[in-house]
Scaffold this motif. Structure first.
Motif, PDB file in Angstrom:
ATOM      1  N   GLU A  27       0.836  -1.205   0.000  1.00 40.74           N
ATOM      2  CA  GLU A  27       0.000   0.000   0.000  1.00 40.74           C
ATOM      3  C   GLU A  27       0.871   1.257   0.000  1.00 40.74           C
ATOM      4  N   ALA A  28       1.921   1.246   0.808  1.00 37.30           N
ATOM      5  CA  ALA A  28       2.807   2.409   0.881  1.00 37.30           C
ATOM      6  C   ALA A  28       3.493   2.662  -0.467  1.00 37.30           C
ATOM      7  N   ILE A  29       4.008   1.614  -1.084  1.00 35.40           N
ATOM      8  CA  ILE A  29       4.705   1.755  -2.366  1.00 35.40           C
ATOM      9  C   ILE A  29       3.740   2.241  -3.446  1.00 35.40           C
ATOM     10  N   GLY A  61       6.787  -7.601  -0.699  1.00 33.73           N
ATOM     11  CA  GLY A  61       5.614  -6.742  -0.851  1.00 33.73           C
ATOM     12  C   GLY A  61       5.849  -5.614  -1.833  1.00 33.73           C
ATOM     13  N   CYS A  62       7.074  -5.073  -1.824  1.00 35.36           N
ATOM     14  CA  CYS A  62       7.439  -4.025  -2.773  1.00 35.36           C
ATOM     15  C   CYS A  62       7.425  -4.578  -4.195  1.00 35.36           C
ATOM     16  N   TYR A  63       7.989  -5.784  -4.381  1.00 38.53           N
ATOM     17  CA  TYR A  63       8.008  -6.386  -5.713  1.00 38.53           C
ATOM     18  C   TYR A  63       6.584  -6.632  -6.219  1.00 38.53           C
ATOM     19  N   LYS A  64       5.726  -7.117  -5.346  1.00 38.57           N
ATOM     20  CA  LYS A  64       4.337  -7.365  -5.751  1.00 38.57           C
ATOM     21  C   LYS A  64       3.639  -6.070  -6.158  1.00 38.57           C
ATOM     22  N   ALA A  65       3.952  -4.989  -5.450  1.00 39.85           N
ATOM     23  CA  ALA A  65       3.383  -3.694  -5.817  1.00 39.85           C
ATOM     24  C   ALA A  65       3.885  -3.261  -7.184  1.00 39.85           C
ATOM     25  N   PHE A  66       5.184  -3.397  -7.420  1.00 39.70           N
ATOM     26  CA  PHE A  66       5.762  -3.077  -8.731  1.00 39.70           C
ATOM     27  C   PHE A  66       5.070  -3.876  -9.834  1.00 39.70           C
ATOM     28  N   ASN A 175      16.400   0.105  -5.009  1.00 39.36           N
ATOM     29  CA  ASN A 175      17.640  -0.395  -5.607  1.00 39.36           C
ATOM     30  C   ASN A 175      17.713  -1.919  -5.581  1.00 39.36           C
ATOM     31  N   THR A 176      17.171  -2.505  -4.533  1.00 38.60           N
ATOM     32  CA  THR A 176      17.185  -3.966  -4.418  1.00 38.60           C
ATOM     33  C   THR A 176      16.146  -4.597  -5.322  1.00 38.60           C
ATOM     34  N   VAL A 177      14.941  -4.080  -5.290  1.00 37.85           N
ATOM     35  CA  VAL A 177      13.824  -4.728  -5.981  1.00 37.85           C
ATOM     36  C   VAL A 177      13.862  -4.498  -7.490  1.00 37.85           C
TER      37      VAL A 177
END
Length: 307
Positions: A27-29, A61-66, A175-177
């Motif tokens: 949600e944040a991303i 979670g960040c990758y899923k948002a992307f 940078n990681t994702v």
């Protein structure tokens, strides 16, 4: 939904900070990508999240948002090279050379199934100001087996955060994702990890997206090698580490640049030395190994010696 609750979770101090769930970080991303929070809030969140150190669930979670935003095409029989977006300073990009080498191999040897090389570029991101892949690609003509994806086309929302990231001028969860976004639905992938703990993180984060994935300890955090290196692959659930010495291939190379320029990189590609061509073949051999065309890097290099 207020963005403040996400900042509060990661920026209230060591005793009160907590990891976000995959749903919360997602949600944040998404709010950051869609400009639903103030730039200052986004910068504060990304900085504090980095200082806290991102958990595996936060990375996922960040990758899923992307994944919700990435526009993909299908080039299944390809290998994605996960270059860093902060560019190179010490060594040139070699992929245009080994693209040509592999093209010749496929033309001369019908027993080796062809594959494409997938690369992705964007404007320079923190934390260093190196020569970017995008700058090189827009300055030369690529072999037809190299497929370039500009992130401003397939993931505009992240590309548009470049100015914010430059003002922050530090590495963030992005940078990681962003290392392997797989814009071509590639079956194979190669990326690089500088710190060993990230080897497992990368396999956990990206591994299930590929038939085979290889992680190198490459130059400047990139999937190209110029010196002795280690690599990792996952076999039946176990992460296997192996070491490779340039001397085993008869390669001698010690050149290092200081803030390599676009002009220097183009000159190297146009007039490669013997050492550079040997390195290009070694990197091509790594691609052959990573795409299951050969059983080892050594076998791949032998296959390319007369190309």
């Amino acid at each position: 939904m207020s963005f403040f609750k996400y900042i509060k979770a990661v920026a209230t101090g060591p005793k009160s900070n907590r990891d976000l769930t995959q749903e919360e970080i997602g949600e944040a991303i998404e709010q950051i990508l869609e400009n639903q929070c103030e730039p200052e809030q986004a910068a504060a969140f990304l900085m504090c999240l980095r200082v806290k150190l991102e958990s595996d669930d936060e990375l996922k979670g960040c990758y899923k948002a992307f994944d919700k935003y990435i526009k993909r095409v299908d080039i299944f029989e390809s290998v994605e090279l996960g270059f860093s977006y902060d560019g190179k300073t010490d060594q040139p990009f070699l992929f245009p050379l080994y693209g040509h080498i592999l093209k010749k191999l496929f033309e001369q040897n019908s027993d080796v199934k062809p594959f494409d090389i997938v690369i992705s570029g964007d404007f320079a991101q923190p934390a260093k100001k190196g020569l970017t892949l995008k700058h090189l690609v827009t300055s030369i003509k690529l072999s037809e087996n190299i497929k370039y994806f500009d992130r401003s086309d397939y993931f505009e929302e992240l590309s548009q955060l470049t100015d914010l990231r430059k003002k922050l001028f530090m590495r963030s969860i992005f940078n990681t994702v962003e290392k392997l976004l797989n814009p071509a639905n590639s079956k194979y992938a190669i990326t690089s990890a500088f710190h060993k703990p990230y080897v497992k993180k990368y396999f956990d984060l990206f591994g299930e997206n590929y038939s085979k994935m290889v992680i190198l300890k490459g130059s400047e955090g990139n999937p190209e090698v110029f010196s002795d290196f280690k690599y990792w692959e996952k076999i039946e659930g176990d992460i296997i580490e192996k070491s490779v010495s340039l001397a085993d291939f008869g390669i001698e190379y010690s050149k290092e640049y200081e803030n390599i320029t676009i002009e220097e990189n183009i000159e190297i590609l146009n007039n490669p030395s013997v050492g550079i061509m040997q390195l290009a073949k070694l990197n091509a051999a790594i691609l052959l190994f990573s795409t299951k065309r050969v059983a080892s890097i050594e076998e791949g290099y032998c296959l390319l010696e007369n190309i």
